[in-house]
Structure formats: C-alpha cells, structure tokens
Design a protein around this motif. Structure first.
Motif, mmCIF file in Angstrom:
data_model
loop_
_atom_site.group_PDB
_atom_site.id
_atom_site.type_symbol
_atom_site.label_atom_id
_atom_site.label_comp_id
_atom_site.label_asym_id
_atom_site.label_seq_id
_atom_site.Cartn_x
_atom_site.Cartn_y
_atom_site.Cartn_z
ATOM 1 N N UNK A 49 47.864 41.823 51.809
ATOM 2 C CA UNK A 49 49.242 41.777 52.283
ATOM 3 C C UNK A 49 49.917 40.516 51.750
ATOM 4 N N UNK A 50 51.193 40.395 51.985
ATOM 5 C CA UNK A 50 51.952 39.188 51.599
ATOM 6 C C UNK A 50 51.681 38.808 50.140
ATOM 7 N N UNK A 51 52.055 39.730 49.224
ATOM 8 C CA UNK A 51 51.901 39.449 47.794
ATOM 9 C C UNK A 51 52.991 38.463 47.384
ATOM 10 N N UNK A 52 52.643 37.188 47.388
ATOM 11 C CA UNK A 52 53.613 36.117 47.122
ATOM 12 C C UNK A 52 53.277 35.453 45.790
ATOM 13 N N UNK A 53 53.372 36.234 44.729
ATOM 14 C CA UNK A 53 52.934 35.768 43.412
ATOM 15 C C UNK A 53 54.090 35.628 42.422
ATOM 16 N N UNK A 54 55.299 36.034 42.829
ATOM 17 C CA UNK A 54 56.431 36.032 41.889
ATOM 18 C C UNK A 54 57.380 34.871 42.182
ATOM 19 N N UNK A 55 56.794 33.672 42.334
ATOM 20 C CA UNK A 55 57.562 32.422 42.382
ATOM 21 C C UNK A 55 58.372 32.207 43.652
ATOM 22 N N UNK A 56 58.097 32.972 44.689
ATOM 23 C CA UNK A 56 58.797 32.760 45.944
ATOM 24 C C UNK A 56 58.002 33.407 47.081
ATOM 25 N N UNK A 57 58.220 32.936 48.309
ATOM 26 C CA UNK A 57 57.568 33.596 49.451
ATOM 27 C C UNK A 57 58.007 35.052 49.548
ATOM 28 N N UNK A 58 57.145 35.875 50.118
ATOM 29 C CA UNK A 58 57.487 37.281 50.281
ATOM 30 C C UNK A 58 56.654 37.874 51.419
ATOM 31 N N UNK A 59 56.820 37.299 52.612
ATOM 32 C CA UNK A 59 56.081 37.797 53.764
ATOM 33 C C UNK A 59 56.438 39.263 54.013
ATOM 34 N N UNK A 60 55.425 40.050 54.285
ATOM 35 C CA UNK A 60 55.645 41.462 54.546
ATOM 36 C C UNK A 60 55.567 42.333 53.312
ATOM 37 N N UNK A 61 55.528 41.718 52.112
ATOM 38 C CA UNK A 61 55.408 42.520 50.893
ATOM 39 C C UNK A 61 53.942 42.921 50.737
ATOM 40 N N UNK A 62 53.641 44.164 51.000
ATOM 41 C CA UNK A 62 52.249 44.604 51.029
ATOM 42 C C UNK A 62 51.719 45.038 49.668
ATOM 43 N N UNK A 63 52.595 45.130 48.671
ATOM 44 C CA UNK A 63 52.130 45.499 47.340
ATOM 45 C C UNK A 63 51.642 46.920 47.211
ATOM 46 N N UNK A 64 51.660 47.672 48.322
ATOM 47 C CA UNK A 64 51.150 49.043 48.360
ATOM 48 C C UNK A 64 49.805 49.141 47.629
ATOM 49 N N UNK A 65 48.905 48.242 48.013
ATOM 50 C CA UNK A 65 47.567 48.245 47.435
ATOM 51 C C UNK A 65 46.629 49.024 48.345
ATOM 52 N N UNK A 66 45.608 49.640 47.755
ATOM 53 C CA UNK A 66 44.667 50.458 48.525
ATOM 54 C C UNK A 66 43.320 50.446 47.822
ATOM 55 N N UNK A 67 42.281 50.041 48.558
ATOM 56 C CA UNK A 67 40.916 50.132 48.046
ATOM 57 C C UNK A 67 40.170 51.169 48.877
ATOM 58 N N UNK A 68 39.523 52.119 48.185
ATOM 59 C CA UNK A 68 38.917 53.274 48.840
ATOM 60 C C UNK A 68 37.437 53.352 48.471
ATOM 61 N N UNK A 69 36.620 53.705 49.461
ATOM 62 C CA UNK A 69 35.201 53.961 49.232
ATOM 63 C C UNK A 69 34.946 55.472 49.161
ATOM 64 N N UNK A 70 34.217 55.883 48.162
ATOM 65 C CA UNK A 70 33.676 57.245 48.066
ATOM 66 C C UNK A 70 32.163 57.105 48.029
ATOM 67 N N UNK A 71 31.473 57.754 48.968
ATOM 68 C CA UNK A 71 30.012 57.642 49.036
ATOM 69 C C UNK A 71 29.415 59.024 49.279
ATOM 70 N N UNK A 72 28.482 59.430 48.429
ATOM 71 C CA UNK A 72 27.906 60.780 48.531
ATOM 72 C C UNK A 72 26.382 60.714 48.515
ATOM 73 N N UNK A 73 25.767 60.962 49.679
ATOM 74 C CA UNK A 73 24.316 61.130 49.680
ATOM 75 C C UNK A 73 23.957 62.449 48.993
ATOM 76 N N UNK A 74 22.716 62.569 48.574
ATOM 77 C CA UNK A 74 22.278 63.786 47.888
ATOM 78 C C UNK A 74 22.440 65.003 48.799
ATOM 79 N N UNK A 75 23.002 66.055 48.253
ATOM 80 C CA UNK A 75 23.166 67.348 48.925
ATOM 81 C C UNK A 75 24.030 67.263 50.183
ATOM 82 N N UNK A 76 24.924 66.277 50.241
ATOM 83 C CA UNK A 76 25.829 66.164 51.389
ATOM 84 C C UNK A 76 27.251 65.975 50.892
#
Length: 854
Positions: A49-76
């Motif tokens: 959250x708070x992607x403040x990388x463009x030379x100014x504060x930006x509280x609340x700028x979430x960057x719409x980033x998403x990290x997802x886990x995919x996990x598959x056991x055998x035969x499931x």
C-alpha cells in the motif's frame, strides 16, 4: 495454524523486535525503500500500500498490486489465495468494499513480526497445503548512505509443504504500471516490456515514448524474480465489467502458469509468475524484487507558471513553460546511479546477499543491546522516517527534509531548522548526510549579516529567499555543527563553515536582535518551533542560546580565535546565572513576557507573521506555563558533551515538575482545541500546563496537544538525569499508542506523517548507554555497567560489551562497520571513571576487536 504460535517458523537469522497479532494489523504500513528514494509500504496483512515512489507522498495509493499463491498437491484441485490476510472491517462503501481486489479469497490467519526494516508476515489457512511466510526488507546499513539508498523492495515468499505429497506451487505478482499517474488517471499508452539478465527476469513498466520526460511522475517501475521456472503476461487485456481479473484468475487456476498472450487492448496491469515443486515436509523460496526510477523531483518552492502573470502567450508561453519546468526540477541523487528501474535490478542482483547480511547484522546488533524493549522500538521504528517522502537527496547529493508529509504532498518545507534541531538519528547513523545539512544551513542559507533562513528554498541558489530567522533553529544549528564536527573529527569542515557559523551567532547581537545588549539573555522577538514569536526571556530560547554560546566558545578556542571564545564564554556565564536567578520559579523555568513598544527596533527577518498581531500586548505566549520541552537546549548539550548549561538541581527539579504537571494517565477529561494525537485511555505528556494559574487568555497555540517529538525530548532528558523510571514511562506511553490497531507503528505524526522531530528518540539509546564519541580527541565514552550495547558514530559502528570478572571489568569493543580511530575509552559510573588509554591513536578496522580489562 495458530499464526502467533507460528513464531517458531520465523526466519531465525532475522531479529524480531515486535510481533503483532491479527487484531493489531489494520494500521501497519512499514515503508520499504531507500534513503531519498521514496517507498512502498508493507501492510500488516502482507499487502502493498501507499506507493509513494513518484517524488511525493501518496497515502492511500494502493498501486492495485496483487500477489497470488497457486498450490496443487498431486491428484487434487489447486488451492488459490491472495498472499494476504483477510480484509478487516469496516466493510461499507457506496459500491461495496473498496479494498483492491476485494473479492479475491485471502488467508484466514495472519501475523506481522518486525525489527525495522526487516518484516515477516506469517500466513495460514486450514485449507492450504502450504504455510507461507513473507520476508520483506530494504537494505539499511549504518554509515553507508549508498548501501541504504536503493530504490527497491525485496519480497521473499517462503512456502512450507505441510503434506506428505509433492506440491506444485506458483507465486504470481501483478502490479499496475501507473507511471504518469496524476492522482486521477493513468495515461494511455504506458508500456510493459519483458526483460531478462543473467539471473533475473521480469517486467519493466515505463511511459509511452510520447510522454513528457520532464514530468514529475515520468520514470519506470520493475518487477523481477530469480526463479528459473517462470511465466508472464505483459498486459492484462482491457475489458468491461472487470472481466480482466476473471480471465487472469482462470488462466492461473488452470495450470499455475500465465499464457502470456498478447492483446490488442492492453491495460496497465502486468503479471510475473514464479513456479517450483516442493517435496513433502520441505520448503522453498520464491523472491520478487520491486524497483523504481523517477528522476524528476520538483522543488518545494516552485516558481509560478509564466502565464499566471499574463506575461506570455501561445508558442512563447510553451517555450517559457518548458524552461521554467527545468528550473523547478531539482532531481534525485539516486537516479544518477541507475539508467532506469531495470538497471536497479541488474545492479543489485549480485550485491543483494551482502546487503541483506549487513542489514541483518546491524538490526541484530541493535536488538541484542541490553536496553529496554520500548527504547529500541522507538529508536528503530522512527528510522523509517529517513526513507519516507519526508526526506530526499537532490541530484547534487545534498540531503533535505520536510517537517513531515501530508497525504499527498510534503508538509512544511525547507529542512526547517527548529524542527530538525531535535532529531539525533541522522548524525549518529549517517554522518555524511548530517554534515551535508550543516553545509546547506551555513554555506547556503546564511547571508552575510548572519541571518539564517530557517526554511531553505530550492534550487540551492535560492536558499536565502525565505529570509526569516528562527531563534531556536539558528542557535541549534550552531550546536549541531559542534556535534557533527566532534563525531566526524573533520577540521576542514569546521574551518570551512565556521565563518558563517560565527556570523550566525553574532546575528544575535545586531540592533533590534535577540540579544542586542549582549547580556547573555535572549529578549525581543523570537520566532520558534511553536510557530509564533515569543516576546521576552524564556527557557526554550535561552537554553538553545546558552548551548550555542558554549559550543561556539569551544570551536573558536580550537581555531585559535581566543578573543571571540572568551566573549562567548562571558555571555554564557552571564546568561546562565541570569536564567537561574530570574526564570526559575522554584519548580520549573517560565517565561518573562516583555511586550515590545511599537517603535522599538526590530532586526530584519525576526517576525514571520504567524504569531501576535500586537507586539505591545502579545498573544501566544507561555508566560507562567510549564513547557514540556523547555530544556531542549540542555538535552542537546548532553548529547554534545557540553555539560550543564543551567543549575543541575534546577534542571532535575524542572523535569520532575514536567512529569508532575504535564503527564496525564488518561485523557477522558482533557479539553483540546487543536489537533488530537492522543485521546481517551491513552497517556502522555501535554505540551504546556499552567499549574500556577495565570494562563494567558490566548496561550501558545499547541499547549493542549500531545506530540511525540516533544514528549521524547522530555523523556530522554529524564534518562540523562537518572530519572529512568519516569523517562521509560513516558516512552512507553508514546509507543503504546502506536500498536498497529490504533496507529501505524512506523509513522509518528505531528505536522504530517513520518515527522522528523520524533527521531530524537534515537537519543534515548545515547542516554542509557552513556555513549559519546569525539573524532577530534579520538575518545569514546560509555556508562560503566555490565551488558552489551550498540554504538554508532555516523562513520563507524559496532558493539561494546562489559563483563565483570575477578580481575576487573572485561571490555570488548567490536567494530562492525567502518574504521574507528581511538586513543582513549572512558567508562563512567556514579563517582568513578575508568580509562583505557591506548597511548598513540589506534585504528580499529571493521571486524576487529579491542579487548582490555579495567
């Protein structure tokens, strides 16, 4: 999995100072980024959250980033979750929950464990075949501004197989290319490109070739992984009804890979997936790097657009506007080191293991110090301010700071001297950056009359434009010059800056100045850190003045200016005696209000226009009030090793009175007409109370507030005076307000987020360890007591241990970074002082240990 019990699964090579359970995660946002680079914050749930990388504060700028886990056991069937804890209340909104990707399932259990800048987020879910730990950090190494200045966030996902089957796993990171974002929309045409190097592959996100390369938000972002098994999608397709998320989810769910198909309607979102196979009951790591590069930082004091003056139109206006934009650009130091965000990835790739090792060594050494937990927490967490948008380095390398940050812009520009006077972290951890601030103050901001603009305009050629002087700010800068000279041992710096420092002190004595009659007492019109002018002698200004006189006397004597040194000493003695005799009321020091006749001489630049409108009957005074930081100058004198400025018994009595009159166990009955930084069942120190009555009708503006920087100032001073229980009680009261549930533990606010003054908390480490170092005399001092203590001069750092043996105190001094020059080591206790005399100067290099018995 009970995630708090899951502490046993934490990375044990990383220290942990604080652990936060699920109910204390909502407000956590730990900045990840380098000094002067901007940051992205790691949320308590593991979100970004708070992607403040463009030379100014930006509280609340979430960057719409998403990290997802995919996990598959055998035969499931595969298990999929966002790599975050569940969204927490409140849930209401005009169109439902407003959190990004709110409908994506998340892990049910989550906890956050940190010792800044190292954070571990533990995720668990009954249905998951894997336990997950996110390890996130950015390099932070004392005395190494370059190593601590990477525009980078490291995200390492550790996946532990809980089953007896092999599991195929993928971690997929999706981020939005918001280069050029103006707070409303992302420009069309942004480009996401696949890149690879020797050991890294990923996406570079940049602006279109037609974008304005002078724009503040022009630059690039990169996401990369070192995984050999990877897939990617440069652009999600732009679709109606949010089906791009649906199609992404379906694509990943099918086989844990991204098809990477091109689209003729690209959106700004791109994805990078890293895959692996995990044997039964074993674990694997998947690392992502986020990097950024935004070179066009703009001045905090921009020139007006030319068309505002109706001076030009049409083509001429456009040309003038480009020229003006160029003049307003001050740039970023860090972007000189890299071509773009992908170049950051390439350069850090080989260095990252060492950078992590050095960061862990620092944080571990600090956390193992025999200091109260709450002191370590206050000192370490507030270092995050150095990496926030409060601070930056311009292209020429100079280091600057706002006072703090509003949600969308810096708050109170100019490296404000009367605020930055208080903080002690920069000088003791990054000495070169601190000395650069002294150069700005004296070489650039001080004019030939000695008036120092307490707010610096930029570019640096405009440093004196503000043209207003703050009494406490200007005197504090003289003390800081003395401190930084002592820590660095840099005689050349002192000789270079001394002429302007001398003028800055002499400015007190000009006609209509702060001490025009040269009696050692500050009078007249004194603008100060409470944003008003005091009229008449008062303890706050007087303490800074006495400290400046004593520091100047020592520097002048060293430089052979004995006549000036003698004059400074004379004024110091007169002023100190007068203050104890006239301002001390038996319990604390108070102000003697002296209205100024309308025809009284008033030196140029003393009145800022924020205080009293009638100098003959001034509002906004403290009068008989008990001010929480009235002894700030004395605290600074202790840090500098300048000794007592005032009567020692009076000083201690004043601190006892501050504790008696200003500390509140709770605030249920407290009325406050200004800003609220503490309330209800919270405790702390009020800014100014009036226990003797006679409160001015309109007192100093903030008298009813509680602000952490001022509270630390009193608390740390109590520690220096041996009032350990009282000082720790005050620090504990502050930090209990920043528990992750009520407030962010990595953001102490005053006039804005990440407020610089709160970094005075580092001085609590100095007070309890008794640490001082002089690079001039090559001497170091500690309190005489058993234990292990972290130390840092700003140029070298390490640990010192003391162990009582039958032969005496066994002392081990280890240098862990930089080189230390030392002649004598003093250990000071009550009524005794032990000395380790090394004879001639010794150079102790990194990883070397000095061992002696005294």
């Amino acid at each position: 999995m009970d995630v708090m019990k899951g502490q046993s699964w934490l990375n044990r090579t990383w220290p942990v100072l604080n652990s936060y359970p699920q109910e204390n995660l909502a407000r956590i946002a730990m900045p990840l980024g380098g000094i002067g680079t901007g940051t992205v914050a790691l949320g308590g749930r593991g979100d970004l959250r708070d992607w403040e990388i463009m030379n100014r504060p930006d509280k609340g700028h979430n960057g719409r980033s998403l990290f997802v886990l995919w996990a598959k056991p055998e035969k499931k069937q595969p298990f999929m979750r966002a790599l975050e804890g569940v969204i927490q209340p409140p849930y209401e909104g005009a169109f439902g929950v407003s959190e990004p990707y709110h409908g994506v399932p998340r892990f049910r259990e989550c906890s956050f464990h940190a010792a800044y800048p190292l954070a571990q987020v533990v995720l668990g879910d009954p249905g998951s075949p894997l336990d997950v730990r996110l390890e996130a950090f950015n390099p932070l190494i004392p005395c190494d501004g370059e190593g601590s200045g990477w525009p980078l966030a490291v995200l390492r996902y550790v996946l532990k197989n809980k089953t007896n089957q092999w599991i195929d796993a993928t971690v997929c990171g999706s981020i939005t290319n918001f280069v050029g974002y103006d707070g409303k929309s992302i420009p069309a045409g942004n480009i996401n490109e696949f890149r690879s190097s020797t050991g890294m592959r990923g996406l570079l996100m940049r602006a279109s070739d037609a974008a304005n390369t002078l724009d503040e938000s022009w630059g690039s972002i990169a996401i990369a992984t070192d995984a050999e098994d990877f897939s990617y999608q440069c652009h999600w397709p732009e679709t109606r009804w949010n089906t791009s998320l649906l199609h992404f989810w379906d694509d990943l769910a099918e086989d844990g890979r991204l098809d990477g198909v091109s689209t003729d309607r690209p959106s700004s979102v791109g994805s990078l997936a890293a895959s692996c196979r995990i044997p039964p009951n074993e674990e694997r790591q998947i690392t992502f790097l986020l990097a950024w590069h935004f070179p066009n930082r703009q001045t905090w004091t921009p020139e007006k657009p030319c068309c505002e003056d109706n001076g030009c139109q049409g083509e001429a206006c456009g040309e003038a506007g480009v020229e003006q934009a160029s003049r307003n650009r001050i740039g970023n130091y860090y972007t000189r080191r890299f071509k773009d965000a992908w170049d950051v990835i390439q350069q850090v790739e080989e260095q990252l293991p060492l950078l992590e090792q050095r960061t862990v060594e620092f944080v571990s050494a600090f956390c193992k110090s025999d200091l109260p937990q709450v002191v370590k927490e206050a000192a370490l967490n507030n270092l995050s301010t150095l990496r926030s948008q409060t601070c930056f380095r311009t292209e020429d390398g100079y280091f600057f700071g706002f006072e703090g940050c509003s949600d969308k812009q810096g708050c109170c520009h100019g490296s404000c001297t009367h605020v930055w006077n208080y903080e002690q972290a920069t000088a003791h951890l990054f000495g070169e950056l601190s000395c650069l601030m002294r150069e700005v103050e004296f070489k650039h901001a001080t004019d030939e009359t000695g008036l120092m603009s307490f707010r610096v305009h930029l570019p640096i050629q405009r440093a004196q434009e503000f043209g207003r002087a703050a009494a406490d700010g200007q005197m504090g800068c003289i003390m800081k010059l003395y401190r930084d000279w002592q820590l660095s041992g840099d005689d050349e710096m002192l000789e270079r800056l001394w002429p302007k420092a001398k003028k800055a002190l002499e400015f007190c004595w000009v006609d209509g100045g702060w001490d025009a009659d040269r009696d050692g007492v500050m009078e007249g019109c004194q603008h100060n850190t409470l944003d008003v002018e005091y009229y008449g002698p008062n303890p706050l200004m007087q303490g800074w003045y006495l400290g400046a006189l004593k520091a100047a006397a020592a520097m002048a004597e060293y430089l052979g200016e004995r006549e000036f040194a003698a004059e400074c000493q004379r004024l110091f003695e007169l002023g100190s005696q007068w203050t104890d005799g006239h301002l001390f009321n038996g319990q604390y020091y108070q102000q003697e209000i002296r209205p100024l006749p309308v025809d009284a001489a008033l030196a140029r630049g003393l009145e800022v226009g924020m205080g009293a409108e009638d100098r003959e009957d001034p509002d906004y005074q403290m009068g008989s009030g008990c001010l929480v930081d009235q002894l700030a100058g004395q605290l600074m004198a202790h840090v500098c090793g300048l000794g007592y400025l005032l009567d020692e018994e009076h000083v201690r009595q004043t601190l006892e009175s501050i504790m008696t009159y200003n500390f509140r166990e709770d605030l249920y009955d407290h009325f406050n007409h200004m800003r609220t930084f503490a309330l209800n069942d919270e405790s702390g120190l009020l800014m100014c109370t009036f226990p003797l009555g006679n409160r001015p009708k309109t007192p100093v503006p903030y008298f009813n507030e509680l602000m952490t920087g001022f509270e630390y100032t009193a608390a740390v001073h109590m520690l220096y005076e041996g009032m350990i229980d009282q000082g720790l009680r005050c620090i504990k009261a502050i930090r209990s307000r920043y528990d992750g549930r009520k407030r962010n533990p990595f953001d102490e606010a005053e006039c804005g987020h990440h407020y610089a003054r709160a970094m005075v908390s580092w001085a609590a480490v100095l007070a309890l360890t008794g640490f001082r170092y002089s690079g001039v005399s090559r001497t170091m001092e500690f309190a005489l007591r058993e234990g292990t203590f972290f130390w840092s001069t700003g140029y070298s750092w390490g640990v010192l241990s003391q162990e009582a043996t039958e032969h005496g105190m066994l002392v081990r001094l280890k240098v862990m970074g930089g080189d230390l020059r030392l002649r004598r080591l003093f250990l000071t206790g009550e009524g005794e002082k032990k000395v380790i005399d090394l004879g001639e100067e010794m150079l102790i290099k990194e990883e070397e240990i000095l061992e002696r018995v005294v």
